[in-house]
Design an enzyme around this catalytic site. Sequence first.
Site, PDB file in Angstrom:
ATOM      1  N   GLU A 194       0.840  -1.217   0.000  1.00  0.00           N
ATOM      2  CA  GLU A 194       0.000   0.000   0.000  1.00  0.00           C
ATOM      3  C   GLU A 194       0.867   1.256   0.000  1.00  0.00           C
ATOM      4  O   GLU A 194       0.576   2.244   0.674  1.00  0.00           O
ATOM      5  CB  GLU A 194      -1.006  -0.034   1.159  1.00  0.00           C
ATOM      6  CG  GLU A 194      -1.872  -1.296   1.019  1.00  0.00           C
ATOM      7  CD  GLU A 194      -3.187  -1.236   1.735  1.00  0.00           C
ATOM      8  OE1 GLU A 194      -3.685  -0.117   1.986  1.00  0.00           O
ATOM      9  OE2 GLU A 194      -3.738  -2.319   1.996  1.00  0.00           O
TER      10      GLU A 194
HETATM   11  C1  FAD Z   1       2.409  -9.573   0.698  1.00  0.00           C
HETATM   12  C2  FAD Z   1       2.005  -8.545  -0.315  1.00  0.00           C
HETATM   13  C3  FAD Z   1       0.666  -8.223  -0.451  1.00  0.00           C
HETATM   14  C4  FAD Z   1       0.271  -7.282  -1.400  1.00  0.00           C
HETATM   15  N1  FAD Z   1      -1.065  -7.040  -1.584  1.00  0.00           N
HETATM   16  C5  FAD Z   1      -1.455  -6.267  -2.637  1.00  0.00           C
HETATM   17  C6  FAD Z   1      -2.829  -6.132  -2.974  1.00  0.00           C
HETATM   18  O1  FAD Z   1      -3.713  -6.700  -2.298  1.00  0.00           O
HETATM   19  N2  FAD Z   1      -3.176  -5.405  -4.036  1.00  0.00           N
HETATM   20  C7  FAD Z   1      -2.241  -4.779  -4.810  1.00  0.00           C
HETATM   21  O2  FAD Z   1      -2.613  -4.141  -5.755  1.00  0.00           O
HETATM   22  N3  FAD Z   1      -0.923  -4.877  -4.505  1.00  0.00           N
HETATM   23  C8  FAD Z   1      -0.507  -5.619  -3.458  1.00  0.00           C
HETATM   24  N4  FAD Z   1       0.825  -5.748  -3.157  1.00  0.00           N
HETATM   25  C9  FAD Z   1       1.788  -5.047  -3.982  1.00  0.00           C
HETATM   26  C10 FAD Z   1       2.520  -3.916  -3.254  1.00  0.00           C
HETATM   27  O3  FAD Z   1       1.670  -2.838  -3.049  1.00  0.00           O
HETATM   28  C11 FAD Z   1       3.767  -3.563  -4.066  1.00  0.00           C
HETATM   29  O4  FAD Z   1       4.679  -4.623  -3.899  1.00  0.00           O
HETATM   30  C12 FAD Z   1       4.375  -2.258  -3.679  1.00  0.00           C
HETATM   31  O5  FAD Z   1       3.552  -1.205  -4.055  1.00  0.00           O
HETATM   32  C13 FAD Z   1       5.768  -2.053  -4.257  1.00  0.00           C
HETATM   33  O6  FAD Z   1       5.797  -2.324  -5.624  1.00  0.00           O
HETATM   34  P1  FAD Z   1       6.915  -3.309  -6.206  1.00  0.00           P
HETATM   35  O7  FAD Z   1       6.890  -4.529  -5.415  1.00  0.00           O
HETATM   36  O8  FAD Z   1       6.726  -3.423  -7.660  1.00  0.00           O
HETATM   37  O9  FAD Z   1       8.271  -2.535  -5.904  1.00  0.00           O
HETATM   38  P2  FAD Z   1       9.040  -1.484  -6.821  1.00  0.00           P
HETATM   39  O10 FAD Z   1       8.058  -0.475  -7.271  1.00  0.00           O
HETATM   40  O11 FAD Z   1       9.815  -2.194  -7.817  1.00  0.00           O
HETATM   41  O12 FAD Z   1       9.964  -0.805  -5.733  1.00  0.00           O
HETATM   42  C14 FAD Z   1      11.268  -1.305  -5.369  1.00  0.00           C
HETATM   43  C15 FAD Z   1      11.955  -0.269  -4.503  1.00  0.00           C
HETATM   44  O13 FAD Z   1      12.169   0.910  -5.255  1.00  0.00           O
HETATM   45  C16 FAD Z   1      11.626   2.029  -4.589  1.00  0.00           C
HETATM   46  N5  FAD Z   1      11.152   3.013  -5.558  1.00  0.00           N
HETATM   47  C17 FAD Z   1      10.333   2.795  -6.612  1.00  0.00           C
HETATM   48  N6  FAD Z   1      10.102   3.952  -7.250  1.00  0.00           N
HETATM   49  C18 FAD Z   1      10.749   4.916  -6.564  1.00  0.00           C
HETATM   50  C19 FAD Z   1      10.898   6.336  -6.721  1.00  0.00           C
HETATM   51  N7  FAD Z   1      10.267   6.986  -7.681  1.00  0.00           N
HETATM   52  N8  FAD Z   1      11.631   6.991  -5.811  1.00  0.00           N
HETATM   53  C20 FAD Z   1      12.242   6.350  -4.786  1.00  0.00           C
HETATM   54  N9  FAD Z   1      12.156   5.032  -4.613  1.00  0.00           N
HETATM   55  C21 FAD Z   1      11.420   4.324  -5.495  1.00  0.00           C
HETATM   56  C22 FAD Z   1      10.513   1.457  -3.744  1.00  0.00           C
HETATM   57  O14 FAD Z   1      10.181   2.317  -2.667  1.00  0.00           O
HETATM   58  C23 FAD Z   1      11.114   0.153  -3.299  1.00  0.00           C
HETATM   59  O15 FAD Z   1      11.948   0.388  -2.192  1.00  0.00           O
HETATM   60  C24 FAD Z   1       1.244  -6.650  -2.197  1.00  0.00           C
HETATM   61  C25 FAD Z   1       2.590  -6.961  -2.038  1.00  0.00           C
HETATM   62  C26 FAD Z   1       2.979  -7.924  -1.120  1.00  0.00           C
HETATM   63  C27 FAD Z   1       4.414  -8.267  -1.017  1.00  0.00           C
END
Ligand code: FAD
Lengths: 379, 260
Positions: A363
């Site tokens: 989130e």
């Molecule tokens: C157990 C679990 C449950 C979840 N449940 C849901 C759900 O019910 N519905 C749903 O839609 N999603 C869900 N998610 C997804 C979750 O919201 C995402 O994993 C999260 O938003 C991060 O996206 P990502 O994993 O692609 O990471 P990435 O976006 O690849 O991020 C990787 C790192 O880069 C950083 N980063 C990225 N962009 C920037 C920037 N512009 N500036 C600085 N830092 C940056 C991030 O902060 C992070 O530290 C879930 C995830 C997990 C693990």
Amino acid sequence: MDFNISKTQTLFRQMIREFAEKEVKPLAAEVDEQERFPIETVEKMAKIGLMGIPIPVKYGGAGGDNLLYAMAVEELSRACGTTGVIVSAHTSLCAAPILEFGSEEQKQKYLPGLASGQVIGAFGLTEPNAGTDASAQQTTAIPTEGGYILNGSKIFITNAEYAGVYIIMAMTDKSKGTKGISAFIVEKETKGFSIGKKEKKMGIRGSATCELIFENCFIPAQQLLGKIGDGFSIAMKTLDGGRIGIAAQALGLAQGALSETVKYVKERKQFGKPLSAFQNTQFQLADMETKVQAARMLVYNAAWKKSQGIPYSADAAMAKLYSAEVAMEVTTKAVQLHGGYGYTREYPIERMMRDAKITEIYEGTSEVQRMVISAMLLK
Amino acid sequence: MKIIVCIKQVPDTTEIKINPVTGTLIREGVPSIINPDDKGGLELALRLKESHNAHVTVLTMGPTQADAVLREALAMGVDRAILLTDKKFAGADTLATSNALAGALRNLDYDLIITGRQAIDGDTAQVGPQVAELLDLPQVSYLENLEVKENNLFLLKKQTEEGYQLLEADAPLLVTVLASSFKPRYMNVKGIVEAYSKEVEIWGFDKITVDEENLGLKGSPTKVDKAFAKGIKGAGEIYEMDPEEAVGMIMRKLKEKYII
Ligand SMILES: Cc1cc2nc3c(=O)[nH]c(=O)nc-3n(C[C@H](O)[C@H](O)[C@H](O)COP(=O)(O)OP(=O)(O)OC[C@H]3O[C@@H](n4cnc5c(N)ncnc54)[C@H](O)[C@@H]3O)c2cc1C
Ligand SMILES: Cc1cc2nc3c(=O)[nH]c(=O)nc-3n(C[C@H](O)[C@H](O)[C@H](O)COP(=O)(O)OP(=O)(O)OC[C@H]3O[C@@H](n4cnc5c(N)ncnc54)[C@H](O)[C@@H]3O)c2cc1C
């Protein structure tokens, strides 16, 4: 300013603490160990109205406010982080957007089932290539006779296998960027909709986190949530509310670890005295307690503002950012104060530490919360 | 069917401590709860509400703070709540308490009165049976189960030391129940949200039918002579030996202590 908790909140806390202690806590270790979704707990929660706390009575909910809801997620998470997120994702990410953005027919059709807990809700925004950058949606919904054809996939979706209703974001017009994203209510039985891979996770291992796959799914026009092109804004507003739930989950985990630690350091003896007699232990505990209380103030404040209809987006971001970091810090220190025992599964502390980590990620990562907060300052 | 459940607000005795000097209970900071057996009584009544559309009234005598247990009962699902409170009721022992409760019950409609078997603070198990006597009602104590046979006829299962008895009784009657037989439900969230907007009726002396003589301190023949904490016995000693040796050892010990 009134910091008293009301009589209603007192009564509610009495109930939810007893429920968490007797029904949730005894299952927490097993649910984690076996990566098992605690469906029996969901049924018990449904029976007493915990799956529809902030939903109005006319839609089958309990008619409570966001503060009661936050307290519920807090107390459940204190016993079991998995149970906390099940309620949070269901309530904040599925029932809440239908209540806020749905048509009267949609509310009447979906809310009674969700609020009574007969149907579990889920929310699908994240995709393999659209995480923090949620605007990069590749799932498409192409208009057709009487509705839309949905194609694509979502990953990491909480409650996935067990849900009956999903809020799904999809691109309806790529040329319009974020204004080309729309939100849909998708039912489990939809033809072409299936559940994909289930993730093996570090923490909240009992919550079902899976892939959702849509292959030429027909979604009737009546299941468009809000107006066409409103999807991104609906998703962001939904996450604002959801962050209160996750902040409460983090708070509960931190409080749970702290309470266990206070008990432990009084019992464990080294050098002929209890650990609690060492000043280092006392100072660590003092810092932990102070931070947990500060987190609680932020969480309750954000929840209260939401119920009052006061803008709360930055407050929710601060509550989530701070509570998640406090949860990570407090659970880590709790393991340290438990020594080797804390590192084993004999004690709930290592589980709480694993559970806490996710609150800094989903989130909106902590980085995203900082973006929201600074954007409010610099606008 | 009309049911009245008598509940008592008690200190949570699992959290109570005793002042070692005066021997009295330290009540400060101890949370108040619904007496556990009475919660079982509420559960029985609420099950009958679900299965037989019973109307459930909850009645408590106590100070104004006892309002809290009535709110809890409302949040569990009861229909009506009455708080019996009056300076004239103060200082009541079990007899005066029973007289006040009976005085209120005379002015209420019921087919079934449910009380707990006993309260965890007083522990006398007297109030239920006394109320039944005062109202000249049949009573079944230590109730484990209740079935509604036909109109006004109940089939009751009563716990005894040896086993159980099955009894039939016509309404109206009074039963006293055990917490262990009726696992109480949780308050539900909607009930909690609405509990403080519902009415709790306040009944004073003028609302009940009873002789003033029989109430409060005046109507209480029990006089507390002395309250004291039981001394803690030292830990026992454990010996492992064969029976013959043991007999000799026990005899020796008894003689040592001049018991025999
Ligand atoms: C157990 C679990 C449950 C979840 N449940 C849901 C759900 O019910 N519905 C749903 O839609 N999603 C869900 N998610 C997804 C979750 O919201 C995402 O994993 C999260 O938003 C991060 O996206 P990502 O994993 O692609 O990471 P990435 O976006 O690849 O991020 C990787 C790192 O880069 C950083 N980063 C990225 N962009 C920037 C920037 N512009 N500036 C600085 N830092 C940056 C991030 O902060 C992070 O530290 C879930 C995830 C997990 C693990
Ligand atoms: C020896 C003794 C002396 C006492 N002296 C005093 C005194 O001087 N001053 C004083 O204030 N109190 C006094 N009490 C406490 C008082 O007697 C109790 O509040 C009351 O009589 C209930 O008795 P009990 O706790 O033994 O209940 P029990 O008889 O064990 O209770 C059985 C059931 O009766 C019902 N019931 C009992 N009390 C109430 C109630 N108040 N309202 C509704 N239902 C009820 C409940 O369903 C309960 O489960 C005394 C108690 C004892 C045992």
